[in-house]
Scaffold this motif. Structure first.
Motif, PDB file in Angstrom:
ATOM      1  N   TRP A 109      39.282 -74.035 -27.577  1.00  0.00           N
ATOM      2  CA  TRP A 109      38.147 -73.707 -26.711  1.00  0.00           C
ATOM      3  C   TRP A 109      36.960 -73.231 -27.538  1.00  0.00           C
ATOM      4  O   TRP A 109      35.819 -73.568 -27.240  1.00  0.00           O
ATOM      5  CB  TRP A 109      38.524 -72.650 -25.691  1.00  0.00           C
ATOM      6  CG  TRP A 109      39.508 -73.126 -24.672  1.00  0.00           C
ATOM      7  CD1 TRP A 109      39.851 -74.408 -24.394  1.00  0.00           C
ATOM      8  CD2 TRP A 109      40.278 -72.312 -23.802  1.00  0.00           C
ATOM      9  NE1 TRP A 109      40.794 -74.431 -23.399  1.00  0.00           N
ATOM     10  CE2 TRP A 109      41.073 -73.168 -23.018  1.00  0.00           C
ATOM     11  CE3 TRP A 109      40.384 -70.939 -23.614  1.00  0.00           C
ATOM     12  CZ2 TRP A 109      41.953 -72.698 -22.049  1.00  0.00           C
ATOM     13  CZ3 TRP A 109      41.263 -70.465 -22.658  1.00  0.00           C
ATOM     14  CH2 TRP A 109      42.036 -71.339 -21.874  1.00  0.00           C
ATOM     15  N   GLN A 150      35.369 -76.210 -29.223  1.00  0.00           N
ATOM     16  CA  GLN A 150      34.600 -76.974 -28.250  1.00  0.00           C
ATOM     17  C   GLN A 150      33.309 -76.251 -27.899  1.00  0.00           C
ATOM     18  O   GLN A 150      32.249 -76.869 -27.781  1.00  0.00           O
ATOM     19  CB  GLN A 150      35.423 -77.218 -26.984  1.00  0.00           C
ATOM     20  CG  GLN A 150      36.483 -78.268 -27.162  1.00  0.00           C
ATOM     21  CD  GLN A 150      37.315 -78.476 -25.915  1.00  0.00           C
ATOM     22  OE1 GLN A 150      37.548 -77.539 -25.154  1.00  0.00           O
ATOM     23  NE2 GLN A 150      37.767 -79.698 -25.716  1.00  0.00           N
ATOM     24  N   GLN A 186      33.804 -82.634 -29.802  1.00  0.00           N
ATOM     25  CA  GLN A 186      32.923 -83.226 -28.799  1.00  0.00           C
ATOM     26  C   GLN A 186      33.725 -83.985 -27.745  1.00  0.00           C
ATOM     27  O   GLN A 186      34.927 -84.165 -27.880  1.00  0.00           O
ATOM     28  CB  GLN A 186      31.942 -84.194 -29.471  1.00  0.00           C
ATOM     29  CG  GLN A 186      30.974 -83.519 -30.404  1.00  0.00           C
ATOM     30  CD  GLN A 186      29.978 -82.642 -29.687  1.00  0.00           C
ATOM     31  OE1 GLN A 186      29.538 -82.956 -28.581  1.00  0.00           O
ATOM     32  NE2 GLN A 186      29.639 -81.522 -30.291  1.00  0.00           N
ATOM     33  N   GLY A 187      33.046 -84.435 -26.713  1.00  0.00           N
ATOM     34  CA  GLY A 187      33.656 -85.288 -25.701  1.00  0.00           C
ATOM     35  C   GLY A 187      34.231 -84.551 -24.515  1.00  0.00           C
ATOM     36  O   GLY A 187      35.112 -85.056 -23.833  1.00  0.00           O
ATOM     37  N   SER A 188      33.750 -83.354 -24.268  1.00  0.00           N
ATOM     38  CA  SER A 188      34.260 -82.555 -23.166  1.00  0.00           C
ATOM     39  C   SER A 188      33.086 -81.854 -22.494  1.00  0.00           C
ATOM     40  O   SER A 188      32.084 -81.546 -23.148  1.00  0.00           O
ATOM     41  CB  SER A 188      35.250 -81.516 -23.704  1.00  0.00           C
ATOM     42  OG  SER A 188      35.553 -80.557 -22.724  1.00  0.00           O
ATOM     43  N   MET A 199      33.084 -78.932 -21.884  1.00  0.00           N
ATOM     44  CA  MET A 199      33.085 -77.609 -22.503  1.00  0.00           C
ATOM     45  C   MET A 199      32.324 -77.597 -23.828  1.00  0.00           C
ATOM     46  O   MET A 199      32.070 -76.522 -24.376  1.00  0.00           O
ATOM     47  CB  MET A 199      34.528 -77.161 -22.753  1.00  0.00           C
ATOM     48  CG  MET A 199      35.329 -76.977 -21.495  1.00  0.00           C
ATOM     49  SD  MET A 199      37.102 -76.880 -21.741  1.00  0.00           S
ATOM     50  CE  MET A 199      37.281 -75.585 -22.899  1.00  0.00           C
ATOM     51  N   SER A 200      31.959 -78.757 -24.356  1.00  0.00           N
ATOM     52  CA  SER A 200      31.298 -78.839 -25.656  1.00  0.00           C
ATOM     53  C   SER A 200      29.895 -78.236 -25.591  1.00  0.00           C
ATOM     54  O   SER A 200      29.152 -78.440 -24.642  1.00  0.00           O
ATOM     55  CB  SER A 200      31.201 -80.293 -26.103  1.00  0.00           C
ATOM     56  OG  SER A 200      32.498 -80.835 -26.288  1.00  0.00           O
ATOM     57  N   TRP A 244      32.340 -70.931 -23.480  1.00  0.00           N
ATOM     58  CA  TRP A 244      33.566 -71.203 -24.222  1.00  0.00           C
ATOM     59  C   TRP A 244      33.482 -70.702 -25.650  1.00  0.00           C
ATOM     60  O   TRP A 244      34.508 -70.473 -26.288  1.00  0.00           O
ATOM     61  CB  TRP A 244      33.907 -72.681 -24.158  1.00  0.00           C
ATOM     62  CG  TRP A 244      34.217 -73.061 -22.759  1.00  0.00           C
ATOM     63  CD1 TRP A 244      33.442 -73.798 -21.918  1.00  0.00           C
ATOM     64  CD2 TRP A 244      35.364 -72.669 -21.993  1.00  0.00           C
ATOM     65  NE1 TRP A 244      34.034 -73.890 -20.684  1.00  0.00           N
ATOM     66  CE2 TRP A 244      35.217 -73.208 -20.704  1.00  0.00           C
ATOM     67  CE3 TRP A 244      36.497 -71.910 -22.272  1.00  0.00           C
ATOM     68  CZ2 TRP A 244      36.166 -73.017 -19.703  1.00  0.00           C
ATOM     69  CZ3 TRP A 244      37.435 -71.724 -21.276  1.00  0.00           C
ATOM     70  CH2 TRP A 244      37.262 -72.273 -20.010  1.00  0.00           C
TER      71      TRP A 244
END
Length: 61
Positions: free
Chosen positions: A19, A22, A28-30, A32-33, A38
């Motif tokens: 977490w 991110q 990357q790719g969430s 949450m990024s 987070w």
């Protein structure tokens, strides 16, 4: 019981680290990024996990 708490602590530490990475934008790719939330929750969760694992697996007297 202490082993179960230790395993939960390790899992908390791993998830908290993910977490945090991110949140800092390393992973990357969430959704949450690159999110400040987070970036704060991740390290706190990781520290709680490390504390649980150390408490569970420290030698007893």
């Amino acid at each position: 019981m202490r082993h179960a708490v230790g395993v939960v602590g390790v899992l908390f530490a791993l998830f908290g680290s993910l977490w945090a990475l991110q949140g800092f934008g390393v992973v990357q790719g969430s959704p949450m990024s690159n999110t400040t939330t987070w970036s704060v929750i991740g390290p706190i969760t990781a520290l709680i996990g490390v504390g649980l694992a150390v408490w569970a697996w420290r030698p007893r007297r």
